[in-house]
Design a protein around this motif. Structure first.
Motif, PDB file in Angstrom:
ATOM      1  N   ILE A  12      47.178  54.257  16.256  1.00 26.59           N
ATOM      2  CA  ILE A  12      45.740  54.311  16.182  1.00 26.59           C
ATOM      3  C   ILE A  12      44.969  53.549  17.061  1.00 26.59           C
ATOM      4  O   ILE A  12      43.885  53.981  17.670  1.00 26.59           O
ATOM      5  N   ILE A  13      45.522  52.634  17.511  1.00 24.51           N
ATOM      6  CA  ILE A  13      44.998  51.629  18.548  1.00 24.51           C
ATOM      7  C   ILE A  13      44.773  52.362  20.091  1.00 24.51           C
ATOM      8  O   ILE A  13      43.949  52.563  20.838  1.00 24.51           O
TER       9      ILE A  13
ATOM     10  N   ASN B 204      37.407  65.618  17.142  1.00 22.89           N
ATOM     11  CA  ASN B 204      37.934  64.962  18.105  1.00 22.89           C
ATOM     12  C   ASN B 204      38.560  63.718  17.403  1.00 22.89           C
ATOM     13  O   ASN B 204      39.008  62.612  18.221  1.00 22.89           O
ATOM     14  N   TYR B 205      38.921  63.878  16.342  1.00 26.16           N
ATOM     15  CA  TYR B 205      39.904  62.763  15.515  1.00 26.16           C
ATOM     16  C   TYR B 205      41.327  63.192  15.733  1.00 26.16           C
ATOM     17  O   TYR B 205      41.771  64.169  15.081  1.00 26.16           O
TER      18      TYR B 205
ATOM     19  N   PRO C 108      35.059  54.195   8.970  1.00 26.76           N
ATOM     20  CA  PRO C 108      36.424  54.403   9.896  1.00 26.76           C
ATOM     21  C   PRO C 108      36.875  52.917  10.126  1.00 26.76           C
ATOM     22  O   PRO C 108      38.137  52.526  10.059  1.00 26.76           O
TER      23      PRO C 108
ATOM     24  N   ALA D 274      38.313  53.415  14.185  1.00 22.68           N
ATOM     25  CA  ALA D 274      39.596  53.210  13.413  1.00 22.68           C
ATOM     26  C   ALA D 274      40.476  52.221  14.464  1.00 22.68           C
ATOM     27  O   ALA D 274      41.167  51.663  13.794  1.00 22.68           O
ATOM     28  N   GLY D 275      40.601  52.658  15.601  1.00 27.24           N
ATOM     29  CA  GLY D 275      41.326  51.735  16.543  1.00 27.24           C
ATOM     30  C   GLY D 275      40.905  50.525  16.687  1.00 27.24           C
ATOM     31  O   GLY D 275      41.551  49.345  16.392  1.00 27.24           O
ATOM     32  N   ASP D 276      39.764  50.117  16.699  1.00 28.15           N
ATOM     33  CA  ASP D 276      39.246  48.722  16.837  1.00 28.15           C
ATOM     34  C   ASP D 276      39.302  48.055  15.455  1.00 28.15           C
ATOM     35  O   ASP D 276      39.312  46.713  15.430  1.00 28.15           O
TER      36      ASP D 276
ATOM     37  N   VAL E 296      41.840  65.222  24.517  1.00 29.97           N
ATOM     38  CA  VAL E 296      40.974  65.824  23.741  1.00 29.97           C
ATOM     39  C   VAL E 296      39.421  65.416  24.031  1.00 29.97           C
ATOM     40  O   VAL E 296      38.572  66.235  24.177  1.00 29.97           O
TER      41      VAL E 296
ATOM     42  N   GLY F  49      42.404  55.440  19.892  1.00 30.86           N
ATOM     43  CA  GLY F  49      41.024  54.820  20.035  1.00 30.86           C
ATOM     44  C   GLY F  49      40.808  54.504  21.704  1.00 30.86           C
ATOM     45  O   GLY F  49      39.655  55.017  22.146  1.00 30.86           O
TER      46      GLY F  49
ATOM     47  N   GLU G  79      30.950  53.390  23.089  1.00 32.97           N
ATOM     48  CA  GLU G  79      30.836  54.822  22.371  1.00 32.97           C
ATOM     49  C   GLU G  79      31.294  54.566  21.080  1.00 32.97           C
ATOM     50  O   GLU G  79      32.071  53.850  20.526  1.00 32.97           O
TER      51      GLU G  79
ATOM     52  N   GLN H 224      32.471  56.464  18.066  1.00 36.69           N
ATOM     53  CA  GLN H 224      33.281  57.302  17.729  1.00 36.69           C
ATOM     54  C   GLN H 224      34.216  57.025  16.585  1.00 36.69           C
ATOM     55  O   GLN H 224      34.794  55.709  16.391  1.00 36.69           O
ATOM     56  N   ILE H 225      34.709  57.865  15.785  1.00 35.65           N
ATOM     57  CA  ILE H 225      35.397  57.621  14.797  1.00 35.65           C
ATOM     58  C   ILE H 225      36.815  57.129  15.185  1.00 35.65           C
ATOM     59  O   ILE H 225      37.304  56.173  14.645  1.00 35.65           O
ATOM     60  N   ILE H 226      37.327  57.846  16.074  1.00 33.75           N
ATOM     61  CA  ILE H 226      38.569  57.324  16.483  1.00 33.75           C
ATOM     62  C   ILE H 226      38.658  56.058  17.107  1.00 33.75           C
ATOM     63  O   ILE H 226      39.587  55.063  16.835  1.00 33.75           O
ATOM     64  N   ILE H 227      37.364  55.749  17.624  1.00 30.24           N
ATOM     65  CA  ILE H 227      37.544  54.406  18.569  1.00 30.24           C
ATOM     66  C   ILE H 227      37.463  53.130  17.458  1.00 30.24           C
ATOM     67  O   ILE H 227      37.855  52.266  17.187  1.00 30.24           O
TER      68      ILE H 227
END
Lengths: 306, 306
Positions: free
Chosen positions: A286-287, B47-48, B12, B289-291, A19, A290, B282, B284-287
């Motif tokens: 989710i990790i 990009n989520y 997030p 959330a993962g972290d 993505v 990310g 970076e 970013q929302i997905i990053i």
């Protein structure tokens, strides 16, 4: 044709990397055995932020659709990979389905199952022994099954199976349930269908054409017991899919790729990695998603700097 | 009452940490200014992984619902925080809304806006000058606006605004568009509504009760020009919300919390951090959330080891 980046693997890490890389307009190509990785085998997922209670298959379908909508090309059925540094600034990626050249690589090949290694086990693979509860649980409606291994994955398997099977033995090598998810442990303890067998290991699998019983041995007194079962679900851990990387990037003692967790960089410039194949301590969807994004953004910075 | 973990921030990173911590049955409490953080101000998020094209407000609603369904308690309206190591194994968290004691802390306070610091700017905040495009863009239907700053956030703002405003000036201090998202840059270049002003900085904001014009100065020849506008959207970067942590954990030169990116650990045992307030490269929302998940799992390991 030289790709900017080839992404190996199409689980959460590889798809999230795709993505980001695609939106950065990199010329990318995803090579994978299948789409979804181990996420597809999770039954119900309740910890992917924003999608409470989503089924593993549903989540993978959403991931896959997201990536396809962006026009990412995914080649499935890849089983053999070797990476050859072909020039100073590119790599050759050789597979059972063609050879490709690329300036960078994002490795997201995940992990696979550790197989049960006891008398009779090999003979009954696919004949009562399963490594994918989500795939096979419905086949065991009304039957008696055993889950071997009572870590997070084994606990999840037992909970899935109690919805189908008439009885579920959960064979645990420790003297109590361990792991991070207290809720699922309560669910197991409160279930009348699940019988927890602590301090035990599997000694033998027996049957004729199909599995018909399992012999387990107590760690306490070494006594063996035979129980009649029609199915065995094996959840004894996993091994990173990193064999093809030996001698190319640094791996730890478990075979996981050692990465810089800030960027996903491996020991080899131009090769990045994310998800369950790396030495990230926690293997979570989710990790992985990310860290896949991090790896794609780092690959982009790497390409810009060349 | 001593909490296992207090999570500061409900963007997030904080909400993903809450999902993991709650499922681990930790006694947690989330303290935050508001729910959603900067994600709520993003217009469309593509990009989520798994949620292509979701609106920022929708995504935050899904996040928030997920956490509330698990029974997580969130206290909003927190504006002042100080952390006091109260004993060897716990921390005091003092806020404008009460004092709390906790064994561990997960910091996910994100980042805030850098304010425009030119003649006239302060006077017109909320009177034509906005720091939240998603919130305020619809108020400028048919009007002429300027976006100050042409990084990723400024580009996103310009694209949002062209759907409402009759004209959008995009004031860029560089000689061309930079940033990671090639698609949005093409969208800007192809838009007849957006006029890109390169090599320029804002010199003054003018108006009566409301903003009526903006003076910019060229970096090339130092000439100034005045343009009539009715709104100014400021996108000149951000500052981490970490002031309350000085002298407690190590920060980098930008004021970001230096973390171990494998676990989210800060320099102070028992304090973890994730998301935009950290030195993750970076934002970013997905990053985030993962972290956030990583930090909660690391806090859990820390608590188990005490």
């Amino acid at each position: 044709m030289i790709y900017d980046s080839i992404i190996l693997g199409a689980g959460p890490a590889g798809l999230s990397a795709a993505v980001y890389a695609k939106r950065l307009k990199l010329k990318i190509f995803v090579l994978s055995r299948d789409v979804g990785g181990q996420a597809i085998e999770a039954y119900k997922i309740d910890n992917y932020l924003g999608m409470p209670g989503v089924l593993g298959v549903e989540l993978v379908e959403k991931f896959s659709q997201h990536v396809k909508n962006l026009g990412v090309e995914i080649k499935e059925g890849i089983k053999e990979i070797s990476i050859l540094p072909s020039s100073q600034n590119s790599f050759g990626v050789k597979t059972n389905s063609g050879e490709f050249e690329t300036k960078s690589i994002i490795i997201a090949t995940g992990k696979g199952y550790r197989h049960l290694d006891v008398l009779g086990a090999e003979k009954f693979e696919g004949k009562g022994i399963s490594y994918c509860t989500t795939c096979d649980a419905p086949l065991f409606s009304g039957k008696i099954v055993a889950v071997v291994g009572a870590g997070d994955a084994g606990q999840d398997a037992a909970c899935q199976l109690k919805e189908y099977a008439s009885k579920v033995y959960l064979i645990n090598k420790y003297d109590n349930l361990r792991g991070d998810d207290q809720r699922i442990q309560d669910e197991i303890r409160n279930s009348e269908k699940i019988e927890l067998i602590n301090n035990a290991k599997v000694a033998e699998v027996k049957g004729d054409k199909f599995v018909s019983s399992l012999v387990y041995q107590s760690f306490k007194n070494n006594e063996q017991k035979e129980i009649a079962i029609q199915g065995i679900f094996v959840e004894i851990g996993s091994v990173p899919n990193s064999d093809f990387l030996r001698n190319l990037v640094d791996l730890n003692e478990k075979g996981e790729i050692i990465i810089d967790h800030k960027t996903g960089a491996t020991s080899k410039p131009g090769i990045f990695a994310a998800g369950d194949v790396t030495d990230v301590p926690e293997k979570q969807i989710i990790i992985a998603a990310g860290d896949g994004a991090k790896a794609a953004l780092a690959a982009y910075q790497y390409l810009k700097s060349k």
